[in-house]
Design a protein around this motif. Structure first.
Motif, PDB file in Angstrom:
ATOM      1  N   LEU A  22       3.761  17.020  -7.945  1.00  0.00           N
ATOM      2  CA  LEU A  22       3.673  16.468  -6.257  1.00  0.00           C
ATOM      3  C   LEU A  22       4.342  17.896  -5.609  1.00  0.00           C
ATOM      4  O   LEU A  22       3.406  18.026  -4.565  1.00  0.00           O
ATOM      5  CB  LEU A  22       4.403  15.254  -6.036  1.00  0.00           C
ATOM      6  N   GLY A  23       5.341  18.390  -5.807  1.00  0.00           N
ATOM      7  CA  GLY A  23       6.106  19.576  -5.139  1.00  0.00           C
ATOM      8  C   GLY A  23       5.063  20.438  -5.118  1.00  0.00           C
ATOM      9  O   GLY A  23       4.850  21.420  -4.090  1.00  0.00           O
ATOM     10  N   LEU A  53       2.294   5.787   6.325  1.00  0.00           N
ATOM     11  CA  LEU A  53       1.957   7.348   6.600  1.00  0.00           C
ATOM     12  C   LEU A  53       1.568   8.036   5.217  1.00  0.00           C
ATOM     13  O   LEU A  53       2.082   7.472   4.120  1.00  0.00           O
ATOM     14  CB  LEU A  53       3.060   7.979   7.526  1.00  0.00           C
ATOM     15  N   ARG A  54       1.333   9.165   5.236  1.00  0.00           N
ATOM     16  CA  ARG A  54       1.029  10.070   4.218  1.00  0.00           C
ATOM     17  C   ARG A  54       0.190   9.477   3.079  1.00  0.00           C
ATOM     18  O   ARG A  54       0.638   9.535   1.908  1.00  0.00           O
ATOM     19  CB  ARG A  54       2.238  10.594   3.617  1.00  0.00           C
ATOM     20  N   GLU A  55      -0.522   8.484   3.400  1.00  0.00           N
ATOM     21  CA  GLU A  55      -1.563   7.631   2.442  1.00  0.00           C
ATOM     22  C   GLU A  55      -1.004   6.965   1.691  1.00  0.00           C
ATOM     23  O   GLU A  55      -1.244   6.410   0.496  1.00  0.00           O
ATOM     24  CB  GLU A  55      -2.279   8.625   1.442  1.00  0.00           C
ATOM     25  N   LEU A  56       0.283   6.273   1.978  1.00  0.00           N
ATOM     26  CA  LEU A  56       1.153   5.154   1.503  1.00  0.00           C
ATOM     27  C   LEU A  56       0.784   3.941   2.323  1.00  0.00           C
ATOM     28  O   LEU A  56       0.555   3.820   3.259  1.00  0.00           O
ATOM     29  CB  LEU A  56       2.788   5.594   1.399  1.00  0.00           C
ATOM     30  N   PRO A  57       0.751   2.903   1.436  1.00  0.00           N
ATOM     31  CA  PRO A  57       0.340   1.522   2.064  1.00  0.00           C
ATOM     32  C   PRO A  57       1.462   1.088   2.853  1.00  0.00           C
ATOM     33  O   PRO A  57       2.525   1.519   2.706  1.00  0.00           O
ATOM     34  CB  PRO A  57       0.104   0.703   1.040  1.00  0.00           C
ATOM     35  N   ALA A  58       1.171   0.550   4.035  1.00  0.00           N
ATOM     36  CA  ALA A  58       2.182   0.034   5.021  1.00  0.00           C
ATOM     37  C   ALA A  58       3.166  -1.158   4.127  1.00  0.00           C
ATOM     38  O   ALA A  58       2.697  -1.937   3.403  1.00  0.00           O
ATOM     39  CB  ALA A  58       1.492  -0.764   6.007  1.00  0.00           C
ATOM     40  N   PHE A  59       4.435  -0.645   4.151  1.00  0.00           N
ATOM     41  CA  PHE A  59       5.531  -1.367   3.539  1.00  0.00           C
ATOM     42  C   PHE A  59       5.294  -1.432   2.089  1.00  0.00           C
ATOM     43  O   PHE A  59       5.877  -2.228   1.206  1.00  0.00           O
ATOM     44  CB  PHE A  59       5.534  -2.919   3.977  1.00  0.00           C
ATOM     45  N   SER A  97       5.118   5.385  -7.411  1.00  0.00           N
ATOM     46  CA  SER A  97       4.100   4.937  -8.052  1.00  0.00           C
ATOM     47  C   SER A  97       2.505   4.958  -7.518  1.00  0.00           C
ATOM     48  O   SER A  97       1.626   5.062  -8.158  1.00  0.00           O
ATOM     49  CB  SER A  97       4.341   3.375  -8.448  1.00  0.00           C
ATOM     50  N   PHE A  98       2.505   5.111  -6.088  1.00  0.00           N
ATOM     51  CA  PHE A  98       1.190   5.230  -5.561  1.00  0.00           C
ATOM     52  C   PHE A  98       0.455   6.570  -5.593  1.00  0.00           C
ATOM     53  O   PHE A  98      -0.398   6.935  -5.093  1.00  0.00           O
ATOM     54  CB  PHE A  98       1.216   4.670  -3.998  1.00  0.00           C
ATOM     55  N   ARG A  99       1.731   7.379  -5.935  1.00  0.00           N
ATOM     56  CA  ARG A  99       0.964   9.143  -6.189  1.00  0.00           C
ATOM     57  C   ARG A  99       0.369   9.161  -7.386  1.00  0.00           C
ATOM     58  O   ARG A  99      -0.055  10.195  -7.610  1.00  0.00           O
ATOM     59  CB  ARG A  99       2.436   9.901  -5.956  1.00  0.00           C
ATOM     60  N   GLN A 100       0.585   8.202  -8.265  1.00  0.00           N
ATOM     61  CA  GLN A 100      -0.148   8.454  -9.755  1.00  0.00           C
ATOM     62  C   GLN A 100      -1.694   8.750  -9.539  1.00  0.00           C
ATOM     63  O   GLN A 100      -2.352   8.134  -8.706  1.00  0.00           O
ATOM     64  CB  GLN A 100       0.160   7.202 -10.587  1.00  0.00           C
TER      65      GLN A 100
END
Length: 503
Positions: free
Chosen positions: A268-269, A363-369, A449-452
């Motif tokens: 990711l980095g 934000l950043r393609e993460l789901p709300a909450f 986990s959502f970055r997988q």
């Protein structure tokens, strides 16, 4: 066979204190300490023989009663009365690990031979420590000026066979402990009550305990912050050493180095970023966490000096043939340090909660909450509320205690440090930080986990693997209080090497 730590002139520092505690070492007096204590006692006995000159607290009353002369036949009763009358503690009970530290630090201070106590008195304190007999002490009652009078009176009561102690998991009368171990109560001699009660061991023990927890939490804040950096898909450029070498605060440089080490070889980095800049709670981790590290160094220096000092009164100088009444019991250095530590640690919680807030904001393609089907599921909405409420409480607790002073003892003690209140507040702040960081860890782990299939660094993934077996991915709403408590317990279970903590 248990290891023994010999009380001597060897410098006590956090590393040594941690070793004594972690390795459950027993205590014993070195030959040097025995000689110092005996010389001081013999000098005092000889000095006071047929001496009618008033010497504060030895043959006079205490505080504003310092001009009341006490006859020689009442000197022992004077000391016993002092301990009993000053045992006026109220409030919550002092945690057992801090009581044990109080015993260690009181023994250390008396061992230097400037206090005039009997060696039997010091040895009984060692017996308490070694047998895990811990006097029951209360958090309220000390002004942090004439020493920690009320807490240290409760620490001393069991020497007389009075008060209560914790032993074998129970709270029992000291009299029962005397009978169990076939001990006779100590008969305090001239100066001993004052030597036991004058001192800063309540503030010092809290300070040492808070520092040990703070160094660990400072490390965990960096590590959990690094997890959040990847979870929020942040740029790595703010941690480049070039940035920090042109503003080379030690803590800032060290924090940036840590973040880079934690995230070394992170998929990711290394990935291309869509965002040119990140919010300050991520981008300025080195500057904020680093400032706390620099504060820890200052506070560490203050307490290292204190726990290797003599803080009772009056002080006995055998070589110089002097007994001097001074003010080494005044807690002002500790009061200021404890307030500073509270402020610095509160800021770790402040910035941590902001990262949690960003992670749940959709934000950043993460789901709300951080949950699928938001709306039906509230997901991580309320843990952020919890973190925010704790952060707010810490802001209240970080209000300095040391700026206050209330006159006591009929005007004789007209300036006090309030360091004891600063000490108990500081511990509450630090315990709160543990929870705030645990909540950030919950959020960051879920977000990753959502970055997988992309992964963080090998180091971060190895750190998260045992955590994810305890706090699993949250697909639908469940009782998150259980996960918060499990996260706190996980952080508490981790042991960090002393070289990493204090290096």
């Amino acid at each position: 066979m248990q290891e023994v730590h010999y009380i001597s002139s060897e410098i006590l520092d956090l590393v040594l204190v941690k070793q004594i505690i972690d390795n459950h070492k027993t205590l014993a007096l070195s030959e040097e300490a025995e000689l110092n204590i005996k010389k001081s006692r013999e000098y005092l006995v000889e000095k006071m023989r047929d001496n009618e000159t008033p010497v504060y607290g030895i043959n006079t009353g205490f505080g504003s009663l310092c001009n009341v002369k006490i006859t020689s036949e009442n000197l022992s009763k004077l000391q016993e009365n002092l301990v009993m009358s000053h045992a006026c503690g109220t409030g919550e009970l002092v945690p057992k690990p801090i009581i044990k530290l109080m015993l260690l630090l009181k023994i250390q201070s008396l061992s230097y031979g400037y206090s005039g106590v009997q060696i039997e008195t010091v040895q009984r304190l060692i017996d308490f420590y070694n047998n895990d007999i811990l006097p029951v002490i209360y958090t309220q009652g000390s002004l942090g000026a004439s020493g920690d009078l009320a807490p240290l009176a409760h620490l001393s009561l069991p020497l007389l066979g009075k008060g209560e102690v914790y032993y074998d998991g129970k709270r029992v009368s000291s009299q029962k402990i005397m009978e169990k171990f076939n001990w006779t109560p100590i008969v305090l001699q001239a100066k001993e009550g004052l030597a036991l009660l004058n001192g800063t061991q309540f503030m010092s023990a809290y300070g040492v305990y808070c520092l040990l927890k703070s160094y660990k939490l400072s490390y965990m804040a960096d590590l959990i912050g690094a997890v959040s950096v990847d979870a929020f898909d942040c740029n790595m450029s703010p941690y480049n050493a070039l940035v920090h070498l042109v503003r080379p605060h030690r803590g800032q440089v060290k924090t940036a180095e840590r973040i880079l080490e934690f995230l070394d070889a992170s998929e990711l980095g290394l990935s291309e970023k869509k965002n040119v800049q990140d919010p300050y709670s991520f981008r300025c981790i080195p500057q904020v966490h680093g400032a706390t590290k620099d504060t820890l160094q200052f506070v560490h220096k203050t307490f290292k000096t204190e726990i290797n000092s003599v803080t009772d009164n009056p002080n006995i100088f055998v070589k110089e043939d002097l007994i001097i009444s001074g003010g080494n019991f005044h807690g002002q250095p500790l009061a200021l340090a404890l307030d500073y530590l509270s402020i610095a640690m509160a800021e770790l919680g402040n910035i941590s909660e902001r990262r949690t807030y960003q992670l749940v904001s959709g934000l950043r393609e993460l789901p709300a909450f951080l949950v699928d089907n938001p709306g039906l599921n509230s997901g991580f909405m309320i843990p952020q509320y919890t973190a925010a409420s704790i952060v707010s409480q810490n802001k209240q607790l970080a209000t300095p205690a040391s700026v206050d002073s209330i006159v006591s003892s009929n005007g004789q003690e007209d300036h006090v440090s309030m360091g004891a209140n600063g000490a108990t507040k500081c511990l509450r702040v630090i315990e709160n930080i543990e929870t705030i960081l645990a909540i950030e860890l919950m959020n960051a782990s879920q977000a990753l986990s959502f970055r997988q299939p992309k992964k963080s660094s090998p180091f971060v993934e190895s750190f998260l693997k045992p955590y994810r077996s305890i706090v699993t991915f949250i697909e639908n709403d469940r009782l998150l209080a259980d996960d918060i408590h499990a996260s706190v317990a996980f952080l508490q279970s981790l042991d960090v090497d002393s070289e990493i903590l204090f290096g």
